[in-house]
Design a protein around this motif. Structure first.
Motif, short mmCIF file in Angstrom:
data_model
loop_
_atom_site.label_atom_id
_atom_site.label_comp_id
_atom_site.label_asym_id
_atom_site.label_seq_id
_atom_site.Cartn_x
_atom_site.Cartn_y
_atom_site.Cartn_z
N SER A 73 48.28 40.41 23.08
CA SER A 73 48.28 39.42 24.17
C SER A 73 47.05 39.53 25.06
CB SER A 73 49.54 39.57 25.03
OG SER A 73 49.60 40.86 25.58
N LEU A 74 46.23 40.57 24.90
CA LEU A 74 45.06 40.74 25.76
C LEU A 74 44.16 39.52 25.73
CD1 LEU A 74 43.18 42.35 27.57
CD2 LEU A 74 42.26 43.46 25.53
N SER A 75 43.91 38.98 24.54
CA SER A 75 43.01 37.84 24.45
C SER A 75 43.56 36.63 25.20
CB SER A 75 42.77 37.46 22.98
OG SER A 75 44.00 37.15 22.35
N LEU A 76 44.89 36.43 25.16
CA LEU A 76 45.50 35.32 25.89
C LEU A 76 45.37 35.53 27.39
CD1 LEU A 76 48.73 34.78 23.78
CD2 LEU A 76 46.65 33.40 23.78
N LEU A 77 45.53 36.77 27.83
CA LEU A 77 45.42 37.06 29.25
C LEU A 77 44.00 36.85 29.74
CD1 LEU A 77 47.75 40.14 29.20
CD2 LEU A 77 48.09 38.15 30.64
N ILE A 78 43.02 37.27 28.93
CA ILE A 78 41.62 37.07 29.31
C ILE A 78 41.31 35.57 29.38
CG2 ILE A 78 39.24 37.34 28.50
CD1 ILE A 78 39.97 40.13 27.59
N LEU A 79 41.86 34.80 28.43
CA LEU A 79 41.68 33.36 28.47
C LEU A 79 42.27 32.79 29.76
CD1 LEU A 79 40.92 30.63 27.24
CD2 LEU A 79 43.11 30.65 26.02
N ALA A 80 43.44 33.28 30.15
CA ALA A 80 44.06 32.81 31.38
C ALA A 80 43.18 33.08 32.59
CB ALA A 80 45.43 33.46 31.57
N PHE A 81 42.58 34.26 32.64
CA PHE A 81 41.67 34.58 33.74
C PHE A 81 40.47 33.63 33.73
CE2 PHE A 81 43.78 38.69 34.26
CZ PHE A 81 43.74 38.81 35.63
N THR A 82 39.96 33.33 32.53
CA THR A 82 38.80 32.44 32.42
C THR A 82 39.14 31.05 32.96
OG1 THR A 82 38.10 33.64 30.45
CG2 THR A 82 37.10 31.50 30.84
N LEU A 83 40.32 30.54 32.58
CA LEU A 83 40.73 29.23 33.06
C LEU A 83 40.94 29.24 34.57
CD1 LEU A 83 43.25 28.29 30.24
CD2 LEU A 83 40.96 27.37 30.57
N LEU A 84 41.54 30.30 35.07
CA LEU A 84 41.77 30.39 36.51
C LEU A 84 40.48 30.47 37.30
CD1 LEU A 84 44.82 32.81 36.55
CD2 LEU A 84 44.79 30.47 37.41
N ALA A 85 39.43 30.97 36.66
CA ALA A 85 38.14 31.08 37.36
C ALA A 85 37.62 29.72 37.78
CB ALA A 85 37.12 31.78 36.45
N ALA A 112 54.91 49.77 35.19
CA ALA A 112 53.69 49.48 35.94
C ALA A 112 53.07 48.17 35.44
CB ALA A 112 52.68 50.62 35.78
N VAL A 113 52.46 47.45 36.37
CA VAL A 113 51.81 46.17 36.05
C VAL A 113 50.42 46.44 35.49
CG1 VAL A 113 50.91 44.01 36.99
CG2 VAL A 113 53.09 44.94 37.84
N GLU A 114 50.22 46.05 34.24
CA GLU A 114 48.89 46.16 33.63
C GLU A 114 48.10 44.87 33.84
OE1 GLU A 114 46.72 47.51 29.48
OE2 GLU A 114 48.81 46.85 29.40
N TYR A 115 48.76 43.73 33.65
CA TYR A 115 48.11 42.43 33.87
C TYR A 115 48.97 41.60 34.81
CZ TYR A 115 45.39 43.71 29.77
OH TYR A 115 44.59 44.37 28.89
N TYR A 116 48.30 40.92 35.74
CA TYR A 116 48.96 40.12 36.77
C TYR A 116 48.27 38.77 36.80
CZ TYR A 116 50.37 38.98 41.65
OH TYR A 116 50.86 38.40 42.80
N ILE A 117 49.00 37.71 36.49
CA ILE A 117 48.42 36.36 36.46
C ILE A 117 49.18 35.48 37.46
CG2 ILE A 117 47.85 34.35 35.07
CD1 ILE A 117 46.42 36.78 34.09
N ASN A 118 48.53 35.13 38.55
CA ASN A 118 49.12 34.30 39.60
C ASN A 118 48.28 33.03 39.69
OD1 ASN A 118 49.97 33.09 41.96
ND2 ASN A 118 49.83 34.92 43.22
N PRO A 134 40.75 34.84 40.08
CA PRO A 134 40.73 35.87 39.04
C PRO A 134 40.58 37.28 39.59
CG PRO A 134 39.49 33.98 38.32
CD PRO A 134 39.85 33.71 39.75
N ARG A 135 39.73 37.46 40.58
CA ARG A 135 39.55 38.82 41.12
C ARG A 135 40.79 39.28 41.88
NH1 ARG A 135 34.77 40.77 39.96
NH2 ARG A 135 33.00 39.36 39.67
N GLN A 136 41.44 38.39 42.60
CA GLN A 136 42.70 38.77 43.25
C GLN A 136 43.73 39.19 42.21
OE1 GLN A 136 43.24 35.12 45.53
NE2 GLN A 136 42.99 36.24 47.44
N ASN A 137 43.76 38.50 41.09
CA ASN A 137 44.69 38.85 40.03
C ASN A 137 44.38 40.22 39.43
OD1 ASN A 137 46.20 36.52 40.29
ND2 ASN A 137 45.09 35.42 38.69
N ILE A 138 43.11 40.52 39.25
CA ILE A 138 42.74 41.84 38.72
C ILE A 138 43.31 42.94 39.61
CG2 ILE A 138 40.81 43.42 38.30
CD1 ILE A 138 39.16 40.97 37.46
N TYR A 139 43.24 42.73 40.92
CA TYR A 139 43.70 43.77 41.84
C TYR A 139 45.22 43.82 41.97
CZ TYR A 139 39.07 45.28 43.11
OH TYR A 139 37.82 45.84 43.06
#
Length: 234
Positions: free
Chosen positions: A7-19, A109-115, A120-125
């Motif tokens: 799922s990492l690739s999907l999560l990275i795509l989500a961050f890209t779209l959110l950017a 523990a939360v490894e990936y957080y998509i809001n 994107p940077r807020q989500n990383i944190y």
């Protein structure tokens, strides 16, 4: 820490779209009370998770992620009532159910957080949040090495997916989560905030990817996650 999954690739795509589409307008439920004294809604004399969990540019942002919240003082950190909220009666979950047994195993523990509302940077944190569930129906939760709130949790097993309600002693952290996926090795879970339930502050969709850990998470454990996601949004 468990190994990465596909799922990492999907999560990275989500961050890209959110950017390109992240919302920075304040939403209902993201501001505090009339006691607030600054643009981030913080009250003088109160400790907030901002000190160790905020994106360095947070003070310039209009939107304030939910994981930035006031922390009750140590002597009331686990009390049912604090200056920031209250939780209800403890009701032990159905421990005969395998999913509940998994929930109360170790620490999540939360490894990936998509809001969808955050940048994107807020989500990383948002990485590094954690929660620990106990068979008597109470939980403790925090960010990195700090416990920051506690409460009662309730598990509804009647639907397609189990629903986990968090009733926290910090009302900002009240929410309902849908346990959408459990990995075959039972080391990871995918959760979605069930915004249609209307419990807790209003929000758009939030998705979590959780790891099962034996101790509270550290930044060192998640440094590769941070590095990969930082490259995506740079």
């Amino acid at each position: 820490m468990s190994r990465p999954i596909s799922s990492l690739s999907l999560l990275i795509l989500a961050f890209t779209l959110l950017a390109t589409s992240a919302c920075t307008d304040p939403k209902p439920g993201t501001r505090g009370s009339a006691q607030e004294t600054d643009g981030q809604g913080r009250i003088d004399g109160v400790e907030y998770t901002d000190a160790f969990a905020a994106y360095p540019g947070q003070d310039t942002m209009a939107y304030r992620p939910f994981y930035l919240h006031p922390i009750p003082e140590d002597d009331v950190l686990n009390d049912s009532v604090t200056p920031f909220g209250a939780y209800g009666q403890l009701l032990p979950p159905m421990m005969s159910d395998a999913r509940v047994q998994l929930l109360t195993t170790n620490l999540w523990a939360v490894e990936y957080y998509i809001n969808e509302e955050g940048t994107p940077r807020q989500n990383i944190y948002g990485t590094g949040q954690w929660m620990q569930f106990f068979p008597d129906g109470h939980f403790i939760a925090g960010h990195w090495d700090r416990q920051t709130h506690a409460g009662a949790y309730y598990v509804d097993l009647s639907g397609k997916y189990p629903m986990v309600t968090f009733d926290s002693n910090v009302d900002r952290m009240d929410t309902v989560w849908e346990m959408q996926r459990i990995s075959d090795d039972r080391e990871n879970m995918a959760w979605r905030r069930a915004i249609e339930k209307g419990f807790g502050p209003k929000s758009r969709s939030i998705v979590l990817r959780l790891n099962k850990l034996y101790d509270r998470p550290t930044r060192e454990q998640y440094r590769n996650v941070f590095a990969a996601l930082e490259r995506v949004v740079d």
